[in-house]
Design a protein around this motif. Structure first.
Motif, short mmCIF file in Angstrom:
data_model
loop_
_atom_site.label_atom_id
_atom_site.label_comp_id
_atom_site.label_asym_id
_atom_site.label_seq_id
_atom_site.Cartn_x
_atom_site.Cartn_y
_atom_site.Cartn_z
N HIS A 202 0.83 -1.21 0.00
CA HIS A 202 0.00 0.00 0.00
C HIS A 202 0.86 1.25 0.00
CE1 HIS A 202 0.53 0.91 4.34
NE2 HIS A 202 0.53 -0.40 4.49
N GLY B 7 0.67 5.67 0.40
CA GLY B 7 0.48 6.52 1.56
C GLY B 7 -0.89 7.12 1.73
N TYR C 91 2.46 5.43 7.64
CA TYR C 91 2.42 4.27 6.73
C TYR C 91 2.61 2.96 7.49
CZ TYR C 91 3.39 7.87 3.12
OH TYR C 91 3.36 8.99 2.32
N ALA C 92 3.72 2.87 8.26
CA ALA C 92 4.06 1.61 8.94
C ALA C 92 3.20 1.41 10.18
CB ALA C 92 5.53 1.58 9.32
N ASN D 85 -0.91 0.74 7.99
CA ASN D 85 -0.56 -0.66 7.90
C ASN D 85 -1.33 -1.49 8.93
OD1 ASN D 85 1.58 -3.07 8.57
ND2 ASN D 85 1.71 -2.45 6.42
N GLY E 264 1.73 -7.15 8.83
CA GLY E 264 2.26 -5.90 8.27
C GLY E 264 3.77 -5.83 8.35
N SER F 80 7.38 -3.38 7.24
CA SER F 80 8.19 -2.39 6.54
C SER F 80 9.36 -3.20 5.96
CB SER F 80 8.71 -1.34 7.51
OG SER F 80 9.76 -1.88 8.30
N CYS G 180 4.15 -1.75 3.66
CA CYS G 180 4.05 -0.32 3.48
C CYS G 180 5.30 0.14 2.73
CB CYS G 180 3.92 0.40 4.82
SG CYS G 180 5.39 0.24 5.86
N ALA H 207 6.06 3.30 -3.67
CA ALA H 207 5.30 2.05 -3.51
C ALA H 207 5.23 1.26 -4.82
CB ALA H 207 3.90 2.34 -2.99
#
Lengths: 261, 261
Positions: A40, A42, A78-79, A83, A99, A101, A147, A162
């Protein structure tokens, strides 16, 4: 030997910014059979949080510069928020999501973009995908949710495109799986005419791709997107589809398929 | 049959709030041999972000209430910023860390705290630990790094006490491992006298525990902490140690060990 099919799907801001659209997409994504990965982008929440915290976006040549405060905010949003909200919803829909990173499990190693004329700050360019560990997750029926944050293995988190992440993950996983890359965006596919939202080009190959560029049908923001797709196909990804959020439904017929031949 | 030793370590705000102390701790943690798990609390960053975003903490009877805006901020800060910064630093120190909230891989299932007199909002009480999946990670030489966020499998993220999380994870993993639980906090251990920071009680068992309560030596904030430790020991955790950040070093001799006998 036939390899198992792995779907790698990217969603962007247009789905993420609309809670109802996101939930609807995640329900469809959860019902996709077989191993799958979600990446995904942002969305506007990072801008909202930045503004609320009084940060002023730094731009050079129309591109955002990721200073230290900004990389903190995008990591949070994001993370953290996006997420985990996505993961919690997928768990609700019985998809065993996890999830990630790029730092987690050293899944996506990157380096800080080399400074030539412009220093874009903590922006990451991808070097390597930890395909073995991602495969461990998939083989345990876990669905990785990435993310767009990577790391440099020197302790620094990096803001990363992304579209690039999803392509690199798909290219990496092509060693082990028959891969299909899906880009979910705001249109039903690549359009013959931007005025007609239903004028979807159903199939593009390397020959018709060049014709579409020559005719000016693939232009502007679409150019790097399609270039990125053909790069993935050349490096082992089996198929690329571009379409709107209904792309992941089995019964959807309107989208663009890209393949080498 | 002898089971393999698994160390489960909790750090709180005093380590997290100090960047130099945190890096030093993470370097020591990375060098701990064998399978290990880290659980981290929150620290003051969540308060800083809340204030920056103009949120006013809601308190009832001196306890913070987790409203929707607060659960968003703690998810951003704990699961996003803190967790990923810790993971990125551990990767630098060659520890293959992977950050997790309770939603990820359905690792920690909880429910929203039952409302009796007070509604504490989105605060979670732990129901189940996904020990099989945590074991998959450990068996692949991955080190799980938990933040204090759980989920209810109905799509809701929940703010959860980090001391509870670390105990429940340790209790759960005791089925598969010989477990040692380490609580890292601001003191060198449980003290005979709060005035003498070196008056560490080296060992407490169930008998001396009761004596220390009767004598008023274990009191106030220490009471629920030690109660939580003995609860873990009663439910299968092999050993509990309490001390400062030097606890994870092999050569550290000053800390408190808790065991049933």
């Amino acid at each position: 030997m036939n390899k198992q099919l792995l779907k790698i799907i990217k969603i962007g801001g247009n789905v993420i910014n609309d809670e109802i659209a996101l939930t609807s997409f995640l329900k469809d994504f959860a019902s996709v059979e077989g191993p799958k990965i979600l990446v995904h982008g942002g969305g506007k929440k990072a801008t909202d949080v930045s503004s609320a915290m009084g940060l002023v976006p730094q731009m050079i040549n129309g591109r955002r510069v990721t200073d230290e405060a900004t990389v903190e905010v995008v990591t949070m949003v994001y993370a953290g928020l996006l997420n985990k909200k996505i993961v919690a919803q997928l768990q609700q829909f019985n998809c065993n999501a996890l999830g990630l990173s790029g730092a987690d499990g050293n899944c996506i190693l990157a380096h800080k973009r080399i400074v030539n004329d412009v220093d874009y700050g903590f922006a990451g360019d991808v070097d390597a995908i930890n395909t073995d560990f991602i495969n461990v997750l998939l083989q345990n029926n876990v669905t990785p949710i990435f993310c767009a944050i990577t790391h440099d293995k020197k302790g620094q988190l990096l803001n990363t495109n992304a579209d690039t992440i999803v392509s690199e993950v798909a290219i990496g996983m092509s060693k082990l799986y028959d891969t299909e890359l899906n880009f979910v965006f705001e249109l039903k596919g690549v359009l013959k005419s931007i005025e007609d939202k239903n004028s979807v080009i159903s199939h593009i190959n390397q020959v018709t791709y060049k014709e579409l560029i020559d005719n000016g049908i693939i232009a502007d923001g679409m150019l790097p997107k399609i270039h990125n797709c053909f790069n993935a196909l050349e490096k082992g990804v089996g198929k690329v589809k571009i379409g709107d959020a209904s792309l992941v439904k089995n019964n959807n017929k309107l989208y663009t398929t890209l393949s080498l031949k």
